[in-house]
Design a protein around this motif. Sequence first.
Motif, PDB file in Angstrom:
ATOM      1  N   GLY A   1      -4.104  26.131 -14.923  1.00 35.38           N
ATOM      2  CA  GLY A   1      -2.782  25.359 -15.280  1.00 35.38           C
ATOM      3  C   GLY A   1      -2.381  26.059 -16.544  1.00 35.38           C
ATOM      4  N   ILE A   2      -1.197  26.306 -16.567  1.00 35.18           N
ATOM      5  CA  ILE A   2      -0.271  26.956 -17.615  1.00 35.18           C
ATOM      6  C   ILE A   2       0.873  26.335 -17.960  1.00 35.18           C
ATOM      7  CG2 ILE A   2       0.603  29.146 -18.504  1.00 35.18           C
ATOM      8  CD1 ILE A   2      -0.894  30.666 -16.360  1.00 35.18           C
ATOM      9  N   THR A   3       0.958  25.608 -19.486  1.00 31.20           N
ATOM     10  CA  THR A   3       2.257  25.195 -19.965  1.00 31.20           C
ATOM     11  C   THR A   3       2.537  26.102 -21.191  1.00 31.20           C
ATOM     12  OG1 THR A   3       0.705  23.771 -21.409  1.00 31.20           O
ATOM     13  CG2 THR A   3       1.492  22.863 -19.240  1.00 31.20           C
ATOM     14  N   VAL A   4       3.800  26.474 -21.171  1.00 28.03           N
ATOM     15  CA  VAL A   4       4.428  27.191 -21.985  1.00 28.03           C
ATOM     16  C   VAL A   4       5.547  26.573 -23.085  1.00 28.03           C
ATOM     17  CG1 VAL A   4       5.723  29.324 -22.665  1.00 28.03           C
ATOM     18  CG2 VAL A   4       4.153  29.168 -20.543  1.00 28.03           C
TER      19      VAL A   4
ATOM     20  N   THR B   1      -2.229  20.091 -27.359  1.00 26.95           N
ATOM     21  CA  THR B   1      -1.951  20.626 -25.936  1.00 26.95           C
ATOM     22  C   THR B   1      -3.362  20.821 -25.281  1.00 26.95           C
ATOM     23  OG1 THR B   1       0.284  21.697 -26.710  1.00 26.95           O
ATOM     24  CG2 THR B   1      -0.953  22.663 -24.682  1.00 26.95           C
ATOM     25  N   SER B   2      -4.225  21.329 -26.023  1.00 18.30           N
ATOM     26  CA  SER B   2      -5.419  21.499 -25.480  1.00 18.30           C
ATOM     27  C   SER B   2      -6.157  20.332 -25.043  1.00 18.30           C
ATOM     28  CB  SER B   2      -6.395  22.181 -26.487  1.00 18.30           C
ATOM     29  OG  SER B   2      -7.634  22.729 -25.946  1.00 18.30           O
ATOM     30  N   ILE B   3      -6.129  19.272 -25.891  1.00 16.74           N
ATOM     31  CA  ILE B   3      -7.029  17.964 -25.243  1.00 16.74           C
ATOM     32  C   ILE B   3      -6.262  17.270 -24.197  1.00 16.74           C
ATOM     33  CG2 ILE B   3      -7.535  15.599 -26.450  1.00 16.74           C
ATOM     34  CD1 ILE B   3      -7.968  17.208 -29.018  1.00 16.74           C
ATOM     35  N   LEU B   4      -4.994  17.098 -24.339  1.00 15.10           N
ATOM     36  CA  LEU B   4      -4.190  16.439 -23.382  1.00 15.10           C
ATOM     37  C   LEU B   4      -4.355  17.316 -21.974  1.00 15.10           C
ATOM     38  CD1 LEU B   4      -1.242  15.229 -25.305  1.00 15.10           C
ATOM     39  CD2 LEU B   4      -3.314  13.741 -24.750  1.00 15.10           C
ATOM     40  N   ALA B   5      -4.231  18.724 -21.972  1.00 15.31           N
ATOM     41  CA  ALA B   5      -4.397  19.374 -20.854  1.00 15.31           C
ATOM     42  C   ALA B   5      -5.838  19.147 -20.269  1.00 15.31           C
ATOM     43  CB  ALA B   5      -3.962  20.913 -21.151  1.00 15.31           C
ATOM     44  N   GLY B   6      -6.870  19.136 -21.148  1.00 12.85           N
ATOM     45  CA  GLY B   6      -8.218  19.081 -20.655  1.00 12.85           C
ATOM     46  C   GLY B   6      -8.543  17.620 -20.197  1.00 12.85           C
TER      47      GLY B   6
ATOM     48  N   TYR C   1       0.478  28.042 -23.854  1.00 19.19           N
ATOM     49  CA  TYR C   1       0.909  29.336 -24.539  1.00 19.19           C
ATOM     50  C   TYR C   1       2.384  28.649 -25.265  1.00 19.19           C
ATOM     51  CZ  TYR C   1      -1.551  32.700 -21.739  1.00 19.19           C
ATOM     52  OH  TYR C   1      -2.511  33.521 -21.110  1.00 19.19           O
ATOM     53  N   THR C   2       2.958  29.562 -26.295  1.00 20.85           N
ATOM     54  CA  THR C   2       4.183  29.181 -26.785  1.00 20.85           C
ATOM     55  C   THR C   2       5.221  30.129 -26.605  1.00 20.85           C
ATOM     56  OG1 THR C   2       5.332  28.570 -29.020  1.00 20.85           O
ATOM     57  CG2 THR C   2       3.701  30.212 -28.947  1.00 20.85           C
ATOM     58  N   ALA C   3       6.496  29.560 -26.367  1.00 19.60           N
ATOM     59  CA  ALA C   3       7.763  30.593 -26.379  1.00 19.60           C
ATOM     60  C   ALA C   3       8.909  29.521 -27.174  1.00 19.60           C
ATOM     61  CB  ALA C   3       8.237  30.629 -25.016  1.00 19.60           C
ATOM     62  N   ALA C   4       8.212  29.057 -28.342  1.00 26.57           N
ATOM     63  CA  ALA C   4       9.085  28.207 -29.184  1.00 26.57           C
ATOM     64  C   ALA C   4       9.684  29.514 -30.301  1.00 26.57           C
ATOM     65  CB  ALA C   4       8.280  27.370 -29.853  1.00 26.57           C
ATOM     66  N   PRO C   5      10.756  29.003 -30.874  1.00 25.54           N
ATOM     67  CA  PRO C   5      11.095  29.997 -32.047  1.00 25.54           C
ATOM     68  C   PRO C   5      10.309  30.010 -33.205  1.00 25.54           C
ATOM     69  CG  PRO C   5      12.827  28.349 -31.172  1.00 25.54           C
ATOM     70  CD  PRO C   5      11.761  27.777 -30.802  1.00 25.54           C
ATOM     71  N   TYR C   6      10.241  31.137 -33.660  1.00 24.95           N
ATOM     72  CA  TYR C   6       8.986  31.494 -34.778  1.00 24.95           C
ATOM     73  C   TYR C   6       9.339  30.605 -35.955  1.00 24.95           C
ATOM     74  CZ  TYR C   6       6.831  34.294 -38.354  1.00 24.95           C
ATOM     75  OH  TYR C   6       6.180  34.401 -39.470  1.00 24.95           O
TER      76      TYR C   6
ATOM     77  N   SER D   1     -12.317  38.670 -11.324  1.00 21.86           N
ATOM     78  CA  SER D   1     -13.283  37.750 -11.299  1.00 21.86           C
ATOM     79  C   SER D   1     -13.553  37.033 -10.121  1.00 21.86           C
ATOM     80  CB  SER D   1     -13.126  37.135 -12.485  1.00 21.86           C
ATOM     81  OG  SER D   1     -14.186  36.117 -12.510  1.00 21.86           O
ATOM     82  N   VAL D   2     -12.521  36.377  -9.653  1.00 19.57           N
ATOM     83  CA  VAL D   2     -12.636  35.399  -8.452  1.00 19.57           C
ATOM     84  C   VAL D   2     -11.688  35.758  -7.299  1.00 19.57           C
ATOM     85  CG1 VAL D   2     -11.093  33.509  -9.444  1.00 19.57           C
ATOM     86  CG2 VAL D   2     -12.836  32.965  -7.967  1.00 19.57           C
ATOM     87  N   GLY D   3     -10.638  36.464  -7.440  1.00 19.32           N
ATOM     88  CA  GLY D   3      -9.750  36.673  -6.520  1.00 19.32           C
ATOM     89  C   GLY D   3      -8.615  35.806  -6.629  1.00 19.32           C
ATOM     90  N   LEU D   4      -7.248  36.388  -6.625  1.00 21.25           N
ATOM     91  CA  LEU D   4      -6.000  35.390  -6.650  1.00 21.25           C
ATOM     92  C   LEU D   4      -6.093  34.745  -5.274  1.00 21.25           C
ATOM     93  CD1 LEU D   4      -3.531  37.851  -8.362  1.00 21.25           C
ATOM     94  CD2 LEU D   4      -4.428  35.723  -9.163  1.00 21.25           C
ATOM     95  N   GLN D   5      -6.613  35.297  -4.200  1.00 18.45           N
ATOM     96  CA  GLN D   5      -6.434  34.684  -2.797  1.00 18.45           C
ATOM     97  C   GLN D   5      -7.438  33.487  -2.764  1.00 18.45           C
ATOM     98  OE1 GLN D   5      -8.163  37.274  -3.568  1.00 18.45           O
ATOM     99  NE2 GLN D   5     -10.179  37.334  -2.529  1.00 18.45           N
ATOM    100  N   ASN D   6      -8.312  33.231  -3.817  1.00 16.62           N
ATOM    101  CA  ASN D   6      -9.083  31.885  -4.011  1.00 16.62           C
ATOM    102  C   ASN D   6      -8.678  30.926  -5.125  1.00 16.62           C
ATOM    103  OD1 ASN D   6     -11.100  32.844  -2.097  1.00 16.62           O
ATOM    104  ND2 ASN D   6     -11.738  34.361  -3.681  1.00 16.62           N
ATOM    105  N   THR D   7      -7.510  31.449  -5.938  1.00 17.83           N
ATOM    106  CA  THR D   7      -6.997  30.474  -7.015  1.00 17.83           C
ATOM    107  C   THR D   7      -5.750  30.074  -6.720  1.00 17.83           C
ATOM    108  OG1 THR D   7      -8.216  32.210  -8.235  1.00 17.83           O
ATOM    109  CG2 THR D   7      -6.632  31.215  -9.393  1.00 17.83           C
ATOM    110  N   VAL D   8      -5.425  28.802  -7.191  1.00 18.84           N
ATOM    111  CA  VAL D   8      -4.225  28.062  -7.481  1.00 18.84           C
ATOM    112  C   VAL D   8      -3.776  28.223  -8.900  1.00 18.84           C
ATOM    113  CG1 VAL D   8      -3.004  25.871  -7.463  1.00 18.84           C
ATOM    114  CG2 VAL D   8      -4.675  26.749  -5.489  1.00 18.84           C
ATOM    115  N   ILE D   9      -2.324  28.782  -9.208  1.00 17.49           N
ATOM    116  CA  ILE D   9      -2.013  29.063 -10.420  1.00 17.49           C
ATOM    117  C   ILE D   9      -0.641  28.261 -10.572  1.00 17.49           C
ATOM    118  CG2 ILE D   9      -1.240  30.585 -12.455  1.00 17.49           C
ATOM    119  CD1 ILE D   9      -3.012  32.844 -10.977  1.00 17.49           C
ATOM    120  N   PHE D  10      -0.547  27.409 -11.417  1.00 20.27           N
ATOM    121  CA  PHE D  10       0.500  26.677 -11.829  1.00 20.27           C
ATOM    122  C   PHE D  10       1.140  26.790 -13.246  1.00 20.27           C
ATOM    123  CE2 PHE D  10      -1.833  23.126 -12.837  1.00 20.27           C
ATOM    124  CZ  PHE D  10      -1.403  22.519 -13.899  1.00 20.27           C
ATOM    125  N   LEU D  11       2.568  27.157 -13.342  1.00 19.58           N
ATOM    126  CA  LEU D  11       2.880  27.466 -14.761  1.00 19.58           C
ATOM    127  C   LEU D  11       4.227  26.453 -14.883  1.00 19.58           C
ATOM    128  CD1 LEU D  11       3.378  30.785 -16.551  1.00 19.58           C
ATOM    129  CD2 LEU D  11       5.533  29.388 -16.441  1.00 19.58           C
TER     130      LEU D  11
END
Length: 525
Positions: free
Chosen positions: A31-34, A158-163, A283-288, A321-331
């Motif tokens: 799970g990826i949040t930007v 972000t880390s705690i709430l995602a975890g 991750y971050t894509a916020a203004p510096y 490591s595990v193969g994208l064919q075995n992985t679910v990725i959301f962003l």
Amino acid sequence: MNKVIATILLTLAVVPAKAVAPGESPKLVVGITVDQLRSDYLYALQHLFGEKGFKKMLSNGVVYDKVLFDLPYMDKAVATATIYTGTIPFYNGIPAEIVFDAVSRKSRLLLTDAKYMGNATDDTYSARALRTSTLSDEVKIAGNGLGRVYAVAPDATTSILAGGHIANCAFWIDDETGKWVTTTYYNDAPAYILQRNYTQSLSSRIDTMKWMPLYDAGQYTAIPYYTQPYSFKHGFSRGDRTCYERFKTSALVNREVTDVAIELIENGMLGKRGYLDMVNIGYTAAPYNTGDIQQYGIELQDTYVRLDRDLARLFDAIEKSVGLQNTVIFLTSTGYFTGDGRESSVFNICSGEFYPKRAVSLLNMYLMAMYGSGEWVAGYHHNQIYLNRQLIKERNLDLDTIRDKCAAFLIDMEGVQDVYTLQRILLRSTNEHTDALRRGLLPRYSGDLFIELVPGWEVVHEDAANTREYVRHNAVESPFMLMAPQVPARKITTPVEVTAIAPTVARVLRIRSPNGCTAMPESVL
């Protein structure tokens, strides 16, 4: 003859079953949040991307361009909790990253929890403020606790709430030391991550790290705001006590996050142990430096380009490591943007300044004139005014009546567009705006009066830093991308509610949705 017929019937019965038989269950979910990622900037900068990062997801996944965050107040905490719980703050318990305690009259980080000590940090946080289960919790439950769930992000929130509640561990970068840290709320902090604080410490490298654009400044033309016609170079000196905080707003922090995420996947053997595992990445894509696009337009574009390369590294590591064919990725994005700065006065845009301390003082004098001496107003926070409910109770006064009188007084102040009382929001919701306010509040931390200010005005807090908040209504196009086995690639322009993300991913994983979900999952299979 009967044997031949029986054989034909058996063949007809078996063949269709094989044709529709589902494949193996996924082994790993990422799970990826930007933070503050925008769809319009994402597409505008595609010509500078490689083929293995954003473009891989755009071409191989199902892509929603418009995720709707229909909430009155947005920050990293609200967005992350809503994404992972699949429900609104009114139910999930996370109305803001920083809340106001009317009893102590102090603001605090909502996740602060003195019950748990910091591990390599003075921070004392936990996930106990979450009131509903999260997608990460459901992954853990699906494996009867045997699957591993980790989270990593620049910041603790972000880390705690995602975890979620039962992650093995959540890591973030400490503002004071630059170390990767966690708290004793988690009982499985891998030694190899904490060891990075000695073998690859950020503090030993921070003085030498320079952020410069990957491309010539002339190639960053996606954001048309006028900026200085030269490049940039940002350094981070240990002599500056805010160096780690500034570093965490730079594009370089995404590289550090990616390194830790890859180490968790590889050393943690995620997806290789026979149970569904999960790693959540912020991750971050916020203004510096919490600036705006007028100041840091080139930096923001370089952030997108560098993030694209970090995603490519992450996807390559997953493949090996595990193969994208075995992985679910959301962003997905956090659904808001703080980079809209106030216009210069030379443009004659209607504007003004609203001073909360002065408003609170005037309101308190008004209430003293009506009800006698006393500190009737407890405080102001996030456009909310908190009344001294204990004093009102002691004087045997009706709280709702006082709220109505306060609203009538505040509405006449310059810069105030409207004032909503708590009872009006909770009990007498009459329009879309009050409905949104109700979705975004948690009564325990809610003020008695909600002030809506005129767009273009600034809130001036008169604190040591003279903090200012620019009032601007701006709907941000936020993406949701899902790349998974058996999910056909396609682009969907129909808006999707943010609360549908968790149940949609849960359906792809073939597990339960979080317990607060009410939205139906999107049909992606």
